[in-house]
Design a protein around this motif. Structure first.
Motif, PDB file in Angstrom:
ATOM      1  N   SER A   1       0.825  -1.205   0.000  1.00 10.39           N
ATOM      2  CA  SER A   1       0.000   0.000   0.000  1.00 10.39           C
ATOM      3  C   SER A   1       0.859   1.255   0.000  1.00 10.39           C
ATOM      4  O   SER A   1       0.392   2.329   0.340  1.00 10.39           O
ATOM      5  CB  SER A   1      -0.999  -0.017   1.151  1.00 10.39           C
ATOM      6  N   GLY A   2       2.099   1.123  -0.362  1.00 12.42           N
ATOM      7  CA  GLY A   2       2.904   2.299  -0.677  1.00 12.42           C
ATOM      8  C   GLY A   2       3.838   2.797   0.406  1.00 12.42           C
ATOM      9  O   GLY A   2       4.448   3.850   0.265  1.00 12.42           O
TER      10      GLY A   2
ATOM     11  N   TYR B   1       4.605  -1.669 -18.468  1.00 12.23           N
ATOM     12  CA  TYR B   1       4.179  -0.295 -18.745  1.00 12.23           C
ATOM     13  C   TYR B   1       2.905   0.014 -18.006  1.00 12.23           C
ATOM     14  O   TYR B   1       1.969  -0.780 -17.968  1.00 12.23           O
ATOM     15  CB  TYR B   1       3.948  -0.098 -20.245  1.00 12.23           C
ATOM     16  N   PHE B   2       2.872   1.212 -17.430  1.00 10.04           N
ATOM     17  CA  PHE B   2       1.654   1.688 -16.787  1.00 10.04           C
ATOM     18  C   PHE B   2       1.537   3.165 -17.111  1.00 10.04           C
ATOM     19  O   PHE B   2       2.475   3.932 -16.835  1.00 10.04           O
ATOM     20  CB  PHE B   2       1.746   1.451 -15.274  1.00 10.04           C
ATOM     21  N   ASP B   3       0.419   3.566 -17.740  1.00  8.89           N
ATOM     22  CA  ASP B   3       0.254   4.978 -18.092  1.00  8.89           C
ATOM     23  C   ASP B   3       1.397   5.497 -18.947  1.00  8.89           C
ATOM     24  O   ASP B   3       1.910   6.601 -18.712  1.00  8.89           O
ATOM     25  CB  ASP B   3       0.193   5.826 -16.809  1.00  8.89           C
ATOM     26  N   ASN B   4       1.842   4.716 -19.893  1.00  5.62           N
ATOM     27  CA  ASN B   4       2.936   5.093 -20.787  1.00  5.62           C
ATOM     28  C   ASN B   4       4.279   5.283 -20.093  1.00  5.62           C
ATOM     29  O   ASN B   4       5.183   5.895 -20.637  1.00  5.62           O
ATOM     30  CB  ASN B   4       2.609   6.383 -21.562  1.00  5.62           C
TER      31      ASN B   4
ATOM     32  N   LYS C   1      -1.762   3.410  -4.356  1.00  5.40           N
ATOM     33  CA  LYS C   1      -2.481   4.568  -4.889  1.00  5.40           C
ATOM     34  C   LYS C   1      -3.080   4.234  -6.250  1.00  5.40           C
ATOM     35  O   LYS C   1      -4.283   4.329  -6.446  1.00  5.40           O
ATOM     36  CB  LYS C   1      -1.530   5.751  -5.023  1.00  5.40           C
ATOM     37  N   ASP C   2      -2.229   3.830  -7.188  1.00  2.27           N
ATOM     38  CA  ASP C   2      -2.731   3.496  -8.524  1.00  2.27           C
ATOM     39  C   ASP C   2      -2.965   1.993  -8.676  1.00  2.27           C
ATOM     40  O   ASP C   2      -3.874   1.573  -9.359  1.00  2.27           O
ATOM     41  CB  ASP C   2      -1.726   3.955  -9.581  1.00  2.27           C
ATOM     42  N   ILE C   3      -2.088   1.218  -8.066  1.00  2.10           N
ATOM     43  CA  ILE C   3      -2.241  -0.228  -8.119  1.00  2.10           C
ATOM     44  C   ILE C   3      -2.239  -0.749  -6.684  1.00  2.10           C
ATOM     45  O   ILE C   3      -1.295  -0.505  -5.934  1.00  2.10           O
ATOM     46  CB  ILE C   3      -1.064  -0.893  -8.872  1.00  2.10           C
TER      47      ILE C   3
ATOM     48  N   PRO D   1      -7.983   3.148  -6.705  1.00  2.94           N
ATOM     49  CA  PRO D   1      -6.866   2.799  -7.583  1.00  2.94           C
ATOM     50  C   PRO D   1      -7.363   2.493  -9.000  1.00  2.94           C
ATOM     51  O   PRO D   1      -8.564   2.320  -9.215  1.00  2.94           O
ATOM     52  CB  PRO D   1      -6.307   1.544  -6.936  1.00  2.94           C
ATOM     53  N   ARG D   2      -6.446   2.416  -9.942  1.00  3.92           N
ATOM     54  CA  ARG D   2      -6.830   2.082 -11.318  1.00  3.92           C
ATOM     55  C   ARG D   2      -6.836   0.568 -11.497  1.00  3.92           C
ATOM     56  O   ARG D   2      -7.577   0.039 -12.297  1.00  3.92           O
ATOM     57  CB  ARG D   2      -5.816   2.705 -12.283  1.00  3.92           C
ATOM     58  N   ILE D   3      -5.938  -0.119 -10.757  1.00  9.84           N
ATOM     59  CA  ILE D   3      -5.865  -1.575 -10.854  1.00  9.84           C
ATOM     60  C   ILE D   3      -5.872  -2.185  -9.452  1.00  9.84           C
ATOM     61  O   ILE D   3      -5.202  -1.664  -8.547  1.00  9.84           O
ATOM     62  CB  ILE D   3      -4.559  -2.017 -11.553  1.00  9.84           C
ATOM     63  N   ILE D   4      -6.618  -3.265  -9.278  1.00 10.34           N
ATOM     64  CA  ILE D   4      -6.485  -4.054  -8.051  1.00 10.34           C
ATOM     65  C   ILE D   4      -5.997  -5.443  -8.435  1.00 10.34           C
ATOM     66  O   ILE D   4      -6.520  -6.060  -9.368  1.00 10.34           O
ATOM     67  CB  ILE D   4      -7.825  -4.166  -7.294  1.00 10.34           C
TER      68      ILE D   4
END
Lengths: 273, 315, 536
Positions: free
Chosen positions: B219-220, C64-67, C84-86, C167-170
């Protein structure tokens, strides 16, 4: 098989002290019972490897003979701990949760509140100091150590299915403890044994140093340190060499214990970083 | 309060009871007649009789035990035969050296051990970890009284930074006493710190492989954030256990170290007691030492309650 | 181009190749399932994405994630993406939560790390999400700790934690494997809905193809570190192009030829058995708790039948096994085998004992690692009064080994030289060597991979025919039990909920609990497997 460095180092160190101690029963470079005041406080030389003490005795010879006391006291104390502690731990584990288990474990906790030195003080106060006193004090303290280690390891094995299989095959707890539990915790006992052996050497040195252990004229590493204390400002060698001897012997046994553990339990825990 | 507290309290009281029985048995029952034992074989029968009366040996053993225990509960530890003063006075005069010494040593060993443990665990398996663990191996192998002698040799005899022994007394100021206790405390702390650092390291390595640490990382949290927020407190549980167990070794070590540095503490008192066959002093002071070990382990048990929510039972 | 893709990714740990040329894309809002048996590398694929790999790992290739090529990112940069994102959900909810911190604190943690919320705000948001994952309201307070929650509730907390930052991916790694089947359904539905609502992409990793069939849009089949095939769920399941995919799909709900030769003679009868658990009567414990484990259990097993016992965790089925084996005291009732009473913890009448044997779940804990196979298999001979010569024992051990599909040469090996499936074969050999009347199979196939599981079931049925054996087949998995058993009892909280013929229980359950159990079983519909032919 690849041996860990700690194992090799520990094995060699332990072997060295074992060998010189055994040799000392038959031969030492110089007789340590005859005093030779003319030769006192000699620096290390080819004749006297580690120099001589204030009575002109050869320090290397004294260390060799001192090993007899230190090693035998520690060894017998470990034996005492194993002899009483392991069966108690096995009984406790096979009757887990019973009144008997409770009593054994509480009695162990109680002994833990009496450090070896305090036991030695009690015994000395009544019977006077002796090597036997040291063995008893260190050995009694070893009992709960081995009982705990045995119980903890045995309990985790009791929960395994092969124990249930053995019970279903009609085997009783005594037989199961001997046939299935003990062989599977032997590694652990060997490791703990070498650690207690090294602690025993330290404890014996401490007891002899304060005069509760081996009495003169029997040489022991702890006694040599006690004798050297008043001369430390002008003859530091007298304190340094026995001290280094103790350190190396203890270090060797600890490394041997650690190395054995790595050898028999090669789980390499990789972690996330 | 939780049932955990009461069960620990019960264990505490029972332990104290059995410990006192053992000590009483050793000192007052095994020697047969303590009075003639204390005076030696050459004593006149009249003197032995007088001492017997003085010690209260003319009553039954049960009553003697009862009087001893109830006396100690109200601070009466008996009267020293050789000093002719109450043992409690002797203890009070010396406890001002022994307790600060023990606390100072615990403080030093924790201060040294925790950072080394964390540093080694976070470098698990590489050269830095390896060399630090080598030092702790050495630290465990060094007898503390010998280390004390070496410290005296270096810092008192050659460098002359510290005195070789004794304490000035607390009325002479705080720091001058602290300075006098530094070498003994350091000698006591070194082996303890070495053991503690190893325990800290292995407990941390264990928690680093736990799923919740991985969850925290996922979780970062950075490695050190995750150690600080999740691993450290979990690793503290085994470390607390060891601190509790170490206390009994610390007591033993302190008795010896006090002898090296000629510190007028409890350790010196007990040796004088043995030499002078003053069983009254030995009996009560040993009980005091055992009491302190049992109490410290009780406090450690209570500290678990603070650290581990699983032990707090909700209504 | 997809917003997330892995290209030609390889991974070595120490010198061992773990992942080989992994490539796939993930679209917005898509659920991609990765399926594979143990050791296929599916979990390490997940950890590679977040770059949370074990020490001594070496990787090549690109993610790659978001270019951005995140496989090149430093740990510090990755920390900004993780959570956060993943975000990620792990298999064991019990150990994935820190036991020393309250649950809302743990859910709020990603907020405090990645955003500027105050602690109070973060806790409020955390509570909002805890509500959203349908945690009971009495658990929404401060100072609720993980140990106060059930496994399913803990997994809900972890889902909430993975969602708080939208997040964008779980990535969900076996999120329901350690949960009961009824709980599993709830968690999967919840995950599916939440992901749908917010347009989150889900990477669902599981060994269970039936779970994938219910959630995934696309699937990837993995074996020994490679992706064998990847594509649309329907396409993969229908065409079964790759032989391994075919094997896997055939193993799911595998139904061995059923045994139907039971007699009317009662072998085992359990008569109103109750047991309770007291926490130990110790010197120092302050309280004594009594809790019922089994409550008035009665049933009979006929000679030659396969009798199934189904129940979720805590249903008392393992206690039932222990009481039948005479390893646990009864409080009430009695258990008879061939009309002889089985006395608990009394081992004087070995003739009773020798009538039953058992195979346990854990193929790793079932054998003393210090004994050779020969000695392990021969252990039950202890029960026989007849003294066996060494030669007789050798012959019997060799025969038993051959019968379970192993070789007599194996008798001098140690147990660590065998795989999980082989160990279960050895366990069966050990159980059958004294020719017992009743064989108890306590979750005996539960820890095995699907393809191995099918082989062991085959073996069991074959042996049952050959020796007219009676089985007591205990499992949490209703689908396996109904495929092998003739009659079944369903247990819940120490009581029998329903009993009857296996087929009737599955198709026409009478009780609500059995219904919910049946409905919760993830199944791959025939439509998916048979290319459009609807048949059920």
């Amino acid at each position: 098989m690849k041996f860990p460095i700690s194992f090799i180092l520990g094995f060699l160190l332990s072997l060295f002290f074992l060998v010189i101690t055994i040799i000392s029963f038959f031969w030492v470079p110089y007789d340590v019972e005859t005093l030779n005041i003319a030769n006192r406080l000699m620096e290390p030389s080819f004749e006297n490897l580690l120099g001589t003490d204030h009575f002109g005795r050869d320090i290397f010879s004294m260390i060799m003979i001192g090993g007899q006391t230190s090693l035998s006291v520690a060894l017998i104390a470990v034996g005492l701990g194993l002899f009483f502690g392991v069966p108690l731990g096995l009984i406790s584990a096979s009757w887990r949760g019973s009144l008997l288990d409770d009593i054994i474990m509480r009695a162990n906790d109680l002994i833990f509140a009496f450090p070896s030195l305090v036991i030695a003080i009690l015994i000395t106060a009544v019977f006077g100091p002796s090597a036997f006193n040291a063995i008893l004090a260190i050995g009694i303290f070893n009992i709960p150590v081995f009982a705990r280690v045995t119980r903890g390891a045995a309990i985790s094995i009791w929960t395994l299915d092969f124990i249930s299989s053995a019970r279903i095959a009609g085997k009783g707890s005594f037989r199961i403890s001997l046939e299935h539990i003990l062989p599977n915790i032997l590694n652990l006992l060997i490791v703990q044994g070498s650690i207690q052996f090294s602690l025993g050497i330290l404890a014996e040195a401490g007891l002899s140093y304060v005069g509760l252990g081996v009495q003169p004229p029997t040489p022991s590493w702890g006694r040599m340190l006690a004798d050297s204390q008043t001369m430390i400002s002008f003859a530091p060698n007298l304190a340094l060499f026995p001290g280094i001897t103790i350190i190396l012997a203890v270090l060797g046994l600890n490394l041997l214990g650690d190395g054995t553990r790595d050898l028999v339990d090669p789980r390499l825990k990789d972690k996330i970083k | 309060m939780s049932s955990y507290f009461f069960s620990r309290l019960k264990i505490l009281i029972l332990s104290l009871f059995f410990a006192s029985l053992i000590i009483f048995f050793m000192i007052e029952i095994i020697p047969g007649d303590p009075a003639s034992f204390m005076l030696g074989i050459n004593a006149e029968p009249e003197t032995v009789d007088a001492l017997r009366k003085e010690l209260g040996l003319d009553i039954s053993r049960f009553e003697r035990y009862f009087n001893w225990i109830t006396g100690m509960l109200i601070g009466d530890f008996g009267v020293s035969y050789t000093y002719r003063v109450p043992v409690s006075e002797l203890v009070m005069a010396r406890i001002g050296v022994s307790i600060p010494l023990a606390l100072y040593a615990i403080f030093l060993s924790t201060l040294i051990a925790i950072p080394i443990g964390i540093f080694s665990a976070s470098n698990h398996g590489n050269f830095k970890d390896w060399s630090f663990m080598g030092f702790t191996q050495l630290g465990i192998a060094i007898p503390n009284f010998w280390f004390a002698m070496v410290l005296v040799l270096i810092f008192s005899i050659y460098l002359k930074w510290f005195s070789a022994g004794g304490v000035p007394g607390w009325d002479k100021g705080f720091f001058i006493n602290l300075k006098a206790l530094t070498l003994p405390a350091f000698a006591l702390a070194l082996p303890q710190a070495s053991i503690l650092a190893r325990i800290m390291r292995s407990a941390l390595i264990e928690t680093l492989s736990q799923d919740y640490f991985r969850t925290a990382r996922a979780s970062g949290l950075t490695f050190f954030q995750a150690v600080k927020k999740h691993a450290f407190r979990n690793a503290l549980i085994p470390v607390l256990t060891i601190i509790g167990l170490q206390f009994s070794f610390l007591i033993a070590g302190a008795i010896i170290i006090e002898n090296v540095f000629f510190l007028p503490g409890i350790g010196r008192l007990i040796f004088q007691g043995i030499v002078q066959r003053d069983l009254i002093v030995v009996e009560s002071v040993v009980m005091l030492l055992v009491f302190s070990v049992i109490i410290v382990n009780f406090l450690v048990d209570m500290a678990y309650l603070y650290v581990d929510p699983r032990l707090r039972v909700k209504k | 181009m997809s917003f997330f893709s892995i290209k030609n990714f390889n991974l070595h740990i120490r010198e061992k190749k773990i992942l080989n040329d992994i490539s796939f894309d993930l679209d917005k809002g898509e659920v991609l399932g990765i399926a594979g048996e143990s050791g296929s590398g599916k979990s390490l694929t997940a950890l590679s994405i977040l770059n949370l790999l074990p020490n001594f790992s070496r990787k090549t290739g690109f993610i790659y994630f978001d270019n951005k090529c995140i496989s090149d990112f430093t740990d510090k940069d990755m920390c900004k993406i993780r959570g956060k994102d993943i975000s990620m959900i792990f298999q064991e909810p019990m150990t994935a939560l820190n036991p020393l911190k309250s649950i809302n604190e743990q859910v709020a943690e990603p907020l405090l790390i990645h955003s500027n919320h105050s602690k109070k705000e973060a806790l409020e948001i955390a509570n909002y999400y805890l509500e959203k994952v349908e945690l009971p309201t009495n658990l929404l307070n401060d100072n609720v700790y993980p140990h106060e929650l059930s496994g399913g509730q803990q997994q809900r907390v972890l889902i909430a934690k993975s969602l708080v930052l939208k997040p964008r991916i779980i990535i969900a790694d076996e999120p329901t494997t350690s949960l009961d089947v009824t709980t599993q359904k709830g968690i999967l539905d919840l995950l599916k809905n939440l992901v749908n609502q917010d347009g989150i992409s889900l990477l669902l990793i599981t060994h269970d193809l039936a779970v994938l069939a219910q959630c995934a849009h696309r699937v990837a089949i993995m074996k020994s570190g490679e992706i064998l095939e990847i594509g649309n769920l329907e396409e993969i399941f229908k065409t079964k192009k790759h032989p391994y995919t075919k094997k896997l799909l055939n193993s799911v709900n595998y139904s061995p030829p059923k045994k139907n030769t039971s007699s009317k003679n009662i072998l085992l009868s359990v008569k109103s058995v109750s047991t309770s658990y007291y926490n130990s009567q110790s010197l120092f414990s302050t309280k004594q708790n009594k809790s019922n484990i089994l409550n008035d259990i009665s049933f009979e097993i006929y000679e030659g039948e396969i009798f199934g016992v189904v129940g979720e965790s805590g249903s008392g089925k393992s206690t039932l096994v222990k009481t039948i084996l005479g390893l646990q005291n009864l409080e009430k009732g009695e258990i008879l085998i061939k009309n002889k009473i089985i006395k608990a913890n009394k081992f004087d009448d070995l003739s009773i004992r020798s009538m039953m044997q058992v195979v346990f779940q854990d193929p790793y804990g079932s054998f003393n690692p210090r004994h050779r196979i020969k000695r392990l298999i021969a252990e039950p001979f202890f029960l026989l009064n007849t003294i066996q010569t060494k030669k007789e024992i050798d012959e019997k051990v060799n025969y038993a080994l051959e019968e379970v599909g192993l070789s007599p040469n194996d008798s001098y090996k140690f147990i660590h030289e065998f795989s999980g499936g082989q160990r279960q074969r050895i366990a069966i050999a050990r159980a059958l060597i004294i020719k017992p009347k009743l064989l108890i199979l306590d979750e005996a196939v539960s820890s095995l991979d699907v393809s191995i599981k099918a082989q062991i079931l085959d073996l069991l049925v074959e042996l049952a025919y050959r020796y007219n054996l009676t089985y007591l087949f205990v499992s949490h998995d209703l689908s396996v039990v109904q495929n092998i058993a003739n009659r079944v009892i369903v247990m819940k909280s120490g009581e029998i909920v329903e009993q009857g013929k296996a087929k009737q229980i599955l198709t026409k359950p009478k009780k609500d609990y059995t219904k919910s159990l049946v409905e919760a079983i993830p199944i791959i519909s025939r439509r998916l497997l048979n290319g459009g032919q609807i048949a059920k």
